[in-house]
Design a protein around this motif. Structure first.
Motif, PDB file in Angstrom:
ATOM      1  N   ASN A 159       0.844  -1.198   0.000  1.00  0.00           N
ATOM      2  CA  ASN A 159       0.000   0.000   0.000  1.00  0.00           C
ATOM      3  C   ASN A 159       0.882   1.252   0.000  1.00  0.00           C
ATOM      4  O   ASN A 159       0.767   2.119   0.883  1.00  0.00           O
ATOM      5  CB  ASN A 159      -0.915  -0.022   1.230  1.00  0.00           C
ATOM      6  N   TYR A 160       1.751   1.321  -1.002  1.00  0.00           N
ATOM      7  CA  TYR A 160       2.658   2.462  -1.104  1.00  0.00           C
ATOM      8  C   TYR A 160       1.891   3.774  -1.283  1.00  0.00           C
ATOM      9  O   TYR A 160       0.778   3.795  -1.828  1.00  0.00           O
ATOM     10  CB  TYR A 160       3.560   2.310  -2.336  1.00  0.00           C
ATOM     11  N   TYR A 161       2.524   4.851  -0.862  1.00  0.00           N
ATOM     12  CA  TYR A 161       2.081   6.166  -1.333  1.00  0.00           C
ATOM     13  C   TYR A 161       2.473   6.275  -2.805  1.00  0.00           C
ATOM     14  O   TYR A 161       3.566   5.865  -3.207  1.00  0.00           O
ATOM     15  CB  TYR A 161       2.747   7.282  -0.536  1.00  0.00           C
ATOM     16  N   GLY A 162       1.581   6.854  -3.605  1.00  0.00           N
ATOM     17  CA  GLY A 162       1.800   6.911  -5.043  1.00  0.00           C
ATOM     18  C   GLY A 162       2.687   8.063  -5.484  1.00  0.00           C
ATOM     19  O   GLY A 162       3.131   8.892  -4.678  1.00  0.00           O
ATOM     20  N   HIS A 163       2.933   8.107  -6.794  1.00  0.00           N
ATOM     21  CA  HIS A 163       3.783   9.135  -7.373  1.00  0.00           C
ATOM     22  C   HIS A 163       3.313  10.546  -7.030  1.00  0.00           C
ATOM     23  O   HIS A 163       4.125  11.468  -6.888  1.00  0.00           O
ATOM     24  CB  HIS A 163       3.824   8.984  -8.901  1.00  0.00           C
ATOM     25  N   VAL A 198       7.363  13.771   3.869  1.00  0.00           N
ATOM     26  CA  VAL A 198       8.499  13.095   4.499  1.00  0.00           C
ATOM     27  C   VAL A 198       8.041  11.801   5.163  1.00  0.00           C
ATOM     28  O   VAL A 198       8.691  10.750   5.033  1.00  0.00           O
ATOM     29  CB  VAL A 198       9.171  14.030   5.527  1.00  0.00           C
ATOM     30  N   GLN A 199       6.930  11.855   5.871  1.00  0.00           N
ATOM     31  CA  GLN A 199       6.397  10.638   6.498  1.00  0.00           C
ATOM     32  C   GLN A 199       6.063   9.584   5.456  1.00  0.00           C
ATOM     33  O   GLN A 199       6.310   8.384   5.661  1.00  0.00           O
ATOM     34  CB  GLN A 199       5.153  10.976   7.316  1.00  0.00           C
ATOM     35  N   GLY A 200       5.511  10.016   4.308  1.00  0.00           N
ATOM     36  CA  GLY A 200       5.191   9.075   3.243  1.00  0.00           C
ATOM     37  C   GLY A 200       6.425   8.412   2.670  1.00  0.00           C
ATOM     38  O   GLY A 200       6.413   7.214   2.354  1.00  0.00           O
ATOM     39  N   ALA A 201       7.502   9.185   2.519  1.00  0.00           N
ATOM     40  CA  ALA A 201       8.745   8.618   2.010  1.00  0.00           C
ATOM     41  C   ALA A 201       9.304   7.578   2.966  1.00  0.00           C
ATOM     42  O   ALA A 201       9.752   6.497   2.550  1.00  0.00           O
ATOM     43  CB  ALA A 201       9.760   9.738   1.782  1.00  0.00           C
ATOM     44  N   LEU A 202       9.278   7.889   4.262  1.00  0.00           N
ATOM     45  CA  LEU A 202       9.774   6.940   5.262  1.00  0.00           C
ATOM     46  C   LEU A 202       8.945   5.661   5.255  1.00  0.00           C
ATOM     47  O   LEU A 202       9.490   4.549   5.376  1.00  0.00           O
ATOM     48  CB  LEU A 202       9.751   7.588   6.642  1.00  0.00           C
ATOM     49  N   PHE A 203       7.628   5.800   5.130  1.00  0.00           N
ATOM     50  CA  PHE A 203       6.760   4.619   5.064  1.00  0.00           C
ATOM     51  C   PHE A 203       7.108   3.766   3.854  1.00  0.00           C
ATOM     52  O   PHE A 203       7.233   2.535   3.961  1.00  0.00           O
ATOM     53  CB  PHE A 203       5.296   5.054   5.003  1.00  0.00           C
ATOM     54  N   ASN A 204       7.251   4.385   2.674  1.00  0.00           N
ATOM     55  CA  ASN A 204       7.572   3.613   1.470  1.00  0.00           C
ATOM     56  C   ASN A 204       8.909   2.906   1.597  1.00  0.00           C
ATOM     57  O   ASN A 204       9.069   1.765   1.141  1.00  0.00           O
ATOM     58  CB  ASN A 204       7.576   4.529   0.244  1.00  0.00           C
ATOM     59  N   ILE A 205       9.890   3.574   2.211  1.00  0.00           N
ATOM     60  CA  ILE A 205      11.201   2.943   2.402  1.00  0.00           C
ATOM     61  C   ILE A 205      11.071   1.726   3.324  1.00  0.00           C
ATOM     62  O   ILE A 205      11.617   0.653   3.042  1.00  0.00           O
ATOM     63  CB  ILE A 205      12.203   3.961   2.971  1.00  0.00           C
ATOM     64  N   TRP A 206      10.349   1.909   4.443  1.00  0.00           N
ATOM     65  CA  TRP A 206      10.138   0.772   5.358  1.00  0.00           C
ATOM     66  C   TRP A 206       9.449  -0.373   4.638  1.00  0.00           C
ATOM     67  O   TRP A 206       9.863  -1.537   4.740  1.00  0.00           O
ATOM     68  CB  TRP A 206       9.291   1.228   6.556  1.00  0.00           C
ATOM     69  N   LEU A 207       8.373  -0.079   3.897  1.00  0.00           N
ATOM     70  CA  LEU A 207       7.604  -1.118   3.225  1.00  0.00           C
ATOM     71  C   LEU A 207       8.426  -1.769   2.114  1.00  0.00           C
ATOM     72  O   LEU A 207       8.378  -2.993   1.925  1.00  0.00           O
ATOM     73  CB  LEU A 207       6.314  -0.517   2.658  1.00  0.00           C
ATOM     74  N   GLY A 208       9.193  -0.961   1.382  1.00  0.00           N
ATOM     75  CA  GLY A 208      10.038  -1.500   0.329  1.00  0.00           C
ATOM     76  C   GLY A 208      11.065  -2.486   0.853  1.00  0.00           C
ATOM     77  O   GLY A 208      11.405  -3.475   0.183  1.00  0.00           O
TER      78      GLY A 208
END
Length: 346
Positions: A159-163, A198-208
């Motif tokens: 459930n990534y944040y999108g582009h 910034v929070q979205g980027a951190l979430f995507n990195i964790w999920l990735g």
């Protein structure tokens, strides 16, 4: 600092990266990207507020609100919305007004339905969104390929944040961090949006990292799960049991939206969240600023499109599905097509 956090990047890989993507691109025609809001509840039929269902095209939600405020004789702040919808799409959504609505004289807006209710519509008061999308230029159309991709979607994808969250070139997180560091020159509302990027980027990195390590569908000790039936959160103490529930789709994993109010994972899962925090390179001052601007929470890490229907006609793909509020249709499309750069317009 953050690198590219958009879906399909090294930081946020596709779950379907081992499969053949369909290729293709959005047509760019608003009529080929239709979004209908699914309300969280039905209006009661009584009360001082008028709920209106509106179809729009070529307008942002704030522009829609301003148009109804001008035509109906109220302030934009008096109008309630559950969420924002794309400008370059055909979308329907609910608004609430404290006065009788007057449809604006604008052929981009059509009033569909009105109901009364006893309170103002608030942000987040929606169950999700229903999408009907056409894509063109497929490079792969075999049934075998399509079924393999759909099978992966059926179990759930990241459930990534999108582009849209990170900008055309993917540099939104670094730019947003720079704005947070210069916070005295910015409005609080703008800074809160910067914090959310910034929070979205951190979430995507964790999920990735979970995807890259082959742990996306794996229960870890200390994971924080959300019950599908009730929505309640709990921390895993028995990963063997949680694994069974995870496989049955009774629970979904959640990921960190870093901030002081975030419920942190524990044990092994908690160490993975701490590792992202420690390795990203933010200073203590950065974290303090982020904590003031973004309270933190948990976000679903796995999303499963509901009522999914797919039809291929030549090199065109017609797809419809429903997603919960906060999930991105383009993330689902990118898992199918592997052409995320052709999806960033929506």
């Amino acid at each position: 600092m953050f690198g590219d956090c958009r879906p399909g990047s090294d930081n946020a890989p596709y779950l379907t990266s081992d499969l053949v993507g369909l290729g293709g691109h959005l047509t760019g025609e608003p009529s080929d990207f239709i979004v209908d809001e699914i309300p969280a509840y039905d209006a009661s039929g009584q009360g001082d507020h008028v709920y209106i269902n509106v179809r729009k095209v070529g307008l942002t939600t704030p522009e829609l609100v301003k148009a109804f405020a001008n035509s109906s004789g109220c302030a934009p702040s008096d109008i309630g919305v559950a969420g924002r919808k794309d400008k370059w799409a055909v979308t329907s959504q609910w608004l609430s007004l404290p006065v009788e609505p007057v449809e604006p004289d604008d052929d981009r807006i059509r009033l569909i339905e009105t109901k009364r209710h006893n309170h103002k519509l608030r942000r987040g008061h929606l169950r999700g969104n229903r999408f009907r999308i056409k894509m063109s230029g497929l490079t792969e159309t075999s049934d075998e390929c399509i079924q393999a991709l759909l099978s992966r979607l059926d179990r759930g994808v990241p459930n990534y944040y999108g582009h849209q969250r990170f900008g055309i070139y993917g540099d939104g997180p670094d730019y947003s961090l720079s704005q947070m560091r210069r916070r005295s020159r910015r409005k609080t509302r703008d800074l809160r949006f910067s914090a959310s990027v910034v929070q979205g980027a951190l979430f995507n990195i964790w999920l990735g990292r979970r995807v890259n390590d082959g742990l996306f569908h794996t229960a870890l000790s200390g994971d924080v799960y959300k019950k599908v039936e009730t929505g309640g959160l709990f921390s895993s103490e028995t990963p063997q049991i949680e694994q069974l529930r995870l496989d049955k789709l009774d629970i979904d994993p959640t990921g960190p939206i870093y901030g002081p109010k975030m419920r942190a994972a524990l044990a092994e899962a908690g160490q993975r969240e701490i590792a992202v925090r420690d390795e990203i390179g933010l200073t203590e001052k950065d974290w303090a600023t982020l904590g003031r601007l973004g309270k933190g929470s948990r976000r679903l890490a796995r999303v499963r499109p509901q009522n999914l229907k797919v039809e291929v006609d030549g090199r065109d793909l017609f797809i419809s599905f429903e997603l919960p509020s906060g999930s991105y249709a383009t993330v689902i499309l990118a898992e199918l097509t592997h052409t995320a750069d052709d999806l960033k317009a929506k």
